[in-house]
Design a protein around this motif. Structure first.
Motif, PDB file in Angstrom:
ATOM      1  N   VAL A 128     -12.290 -42.016 -13.583  1.00 33.02           N
ATOM      2  CA  VAL A 128     -13.130 -40.853 -13.919  1.00 33.02           C
ATOM      3  C   VAL A 128     -14.250 -40.756 -12.885  1.00 33.02           C
ATOM      4  CG1 VAL A 128     -12.596 -41.054 -16.393  1.00 33.02           C
ATOM      5  CG2 VAL A 128     -14.651 -42.143 -15.488  1.00 33.02           C
ATOM      6  N   PRO A 129     -14.934 -39.616 -12.819  1.00 29.20           N
ATOM      7  CA  PRO A 129     -16.076 -39.524 -11.894  1.00 29.20           C
ATOM      8  C   PRO A 129     -17.094 -40.635 -12.178  1.00 29.20           C
ATOM      9  CG  PRO A 129     -15.512 -37.359 -12.747  1.00 29.20           C
ATOM     10  CD  PRO A 129     -14.695 -38.354 -13.532  1.00 29.20           C
ATOM     11  N   PRO A 143      -8.895 -45.663 -18.742  1.00 24.01           N
ATOM     12  CA  PRO A 143     -10.240 -45.805 -19.314  1.00 24.01           C
ATOM     13  C   PRO A 143     -11.318 -45.145 -18.450  1.00 24.01           C
ATOM     14  CG  PRO A 143      -9.583 -47.840 -18.263  1.00 24.01           C
ATOM     15  CD  PRO A 143      -8.394 -46.909 -18.172  1.00 24.01           C
ATOM     16  N   PRO A 144     -12.498 -44.973 -19.035  1.00 25.24           N
ATOM     17  CA  PRO A 144     -13.608 -44.335 -18.308  1.00 25.24           C
ATOM     18  C   PRO A 144     -14.291 -45.315 -17.361  1.00 25.24           C
ATOM     19  CG  PRO A 144     -14.305 -44.844 -20.538  1.00 25.24           C
ATOM     20  CD  PRO A 144     -12.847 -45.211 -20.443  1.00 25.24           C
ATOM     21  N   VAL A 145     -13.580 -45.664 -16.291  1.00 23.21           N
ATOM     22  CA  VAL A 145     -14.107 -46.602 -15.306  1.00 23.21           C
ATOM     23  C   VAL A 145     -14.047 -45.984 -13.910  1.00 23.21           C
ATOM     24  CG1 VAL A 145     -13.522 -48.661 -16.668  1.00 23.21           C
ATOM     25  CG2 VAL A 145     -11.873 -47.760 -15.015  1.00 23.21           C
ATOM     26  N   GLY A 157     -13.032 -48.626 -29.976  1.00 23.50           N
ATOM     27  CA  GLY A 157     -13.910 -49.463 -29.175  1.00 23.50           C
ATOM     28  C   GLY A 157     -15.076 -48.726 -28.543  1.00 23.50           C
ATOM     29  N   GLY A 158     -15.607 -47.702 -29.217  1.00 24.95           N
ATOM     30  CA  GLY A 158     -16.734 -46.946 -28.686  1.00 24.95           C
ATOM     31  C   GLY A 158     -16.366 -45.941 -27.607  1.00 24.95           C
ATOM     32  N   VAL A 159     -15.068 -45.726 -27.403  1.00 26.56           N
ATOM     33  CA  VAL A 159     -14.586 -44.774 -26.399  1.00 26.56           C
ATOM     34  C   VAL A 159     -13.804 -43.670 -27.093  1.00 26.56           C
ATOM     35  CG1 VAL A 159     -13.065 -44.480 -24.381  1.00 26.56           C
ATOM     36  CG2 VAL A 159     -14.456 -46.556 -24.607  1.00 26.56           C
ATOM     37  N   ARG A 160     -14.073 -42.447 -26.668  1.00 24.56           N
ATOM     38  CA  ARG A 160     -13.264 -41.305 -27.124  1.00 24.56           C
ATOM     39  C   ARG A 160     -12.041 -41.262 -26.210  1.00 24.56           C
ATOM     40  NH1 ARG A 160     -14.468 -36.126 -29.496  1.00 24.56           N
ATOM     41  NH2 ARG A 160     -16.662 -36.693 -29.341  1.00 24.56           N
ATOM     42  N   TRP A 161     -10.852 -41.164 -26.808  1.00 20.76           N
ATOM     43  CA  TRP A 161      -9.605 -41.103 -26.051  1.00 20.76           C
ATOM     44  C   TRP A 161      -8.970 -39.739 -26.251  1.00 20.76           C
ATOM     45  CZ3 TRP A 161      -8.692 -44.846 -22.687  1.00 20.76           C
ATOM     46  CH2 TRP A 161      -9.347 -46.069 -22.879  1.00 20.76           C
ATOM     47  N   VAL A 207     -18.204 -46.127 -17.301  1.00 21.13           N
ATOM     48  CA  VAL A 207     -19.033 -47.100 -18.006  1.00 21.13           C
ATOM     49  C   VAL A 207     -19.386 -48.297 -17.128  1.00 21.13           C
ATOM     50  CG1 VAL A 207     -18.188 -46.444 -20.292  1.00 21.13           C
ATOM     51  CG2 VAL A 207     -17.020 -48.261 -19.041  1.00 21.13           C
ATOM     52  N   ASP A 208     -18.648 -48.483 -16.033  1.00 25.63           N
ATOM     53  CA  ASP A 208     -18.897 -49.626 -15.164  1.00 25.63           C
ATOM     54  C   ASP A 208     -19.547 -49.243 -13.838  1.00 25.63           C
ATOM     55  OD1 ASP A 208     -16.660 -48.313 -14.198  1.00 25.63           O
ATOM     56  OD2 ASP A 208     -15.648 -50.154 -13.570  1.00 25.63           O
TER      57      ASP A 208
END
Length: 135
Positions: free
Chosen positions: A119-120, A113-115, A47-51, A125-126
């Motif tokens: 994450v910093p 997730p990167p939210v 989904g466009g995210v690196r995990w 992404v939000d």
């Protein structure tokens, strides 16, 4: 309660997301190293995210290896606190990046997730754009 138990509690709707995130940050996770790219952290894309793949213990990592058909080989890994992974490693990775914990365990996996709040803000992404930059 350990991270695997917190994940189970949240998945069964009896847990609390704040406790889950706190336990994630305090837990030493096992992150396998890639074979092909100079030993960097093993990641996948969805989904466009690196995990970044991370595991709560060697048994969970072994199940992942088996699921990939590579259980017979020796897997090198890094032990790193969840907090260090999101606060120091993720900011050094280009693009949206989150952490996938115990991904081979259908009922025990969890995505971070990167939210904002995980994450910093600069990597989320939000995140709201900085108003000072918008002026």
């Amino acid at each position: 309660m350990g991270l695997a138990e917190e994940i189970s509690a949240v998945r069964s709707v009896s847990g609390h997301s704040g406790r889950l995130l706190g336990e994630f940050r305090r837990t030493a996770l096992l992150v396998p190293l890639s074979e092909g790219d100079g030993g960097g952290l093993m990641t996948g894309w969805q989904g466009g995210v690196r995990w970044i793949y991370a595991f709560t213990d060697e048994a969970a990592l072994a199940r992942f290896a088996e699921a990939r058909g590579a259980g017979a080989r020796e897997w090198e890994y890094l032990s790193i606190l969840g907090a260090r992974l999101v606060d120091a490693v993720i900011p050094s990775v280009e693009g949206p990046t989150g952490v996938a914990v115990d991904v081979a365990d259908e009922d025990g996996s969890m995505l971070f997730p990167p939210v904002v709040g995980i994450v910093p803000d600069a990597c989320a992404v939000d995140a709201e754009p900085d108003r000072a930059e918008a002026v």
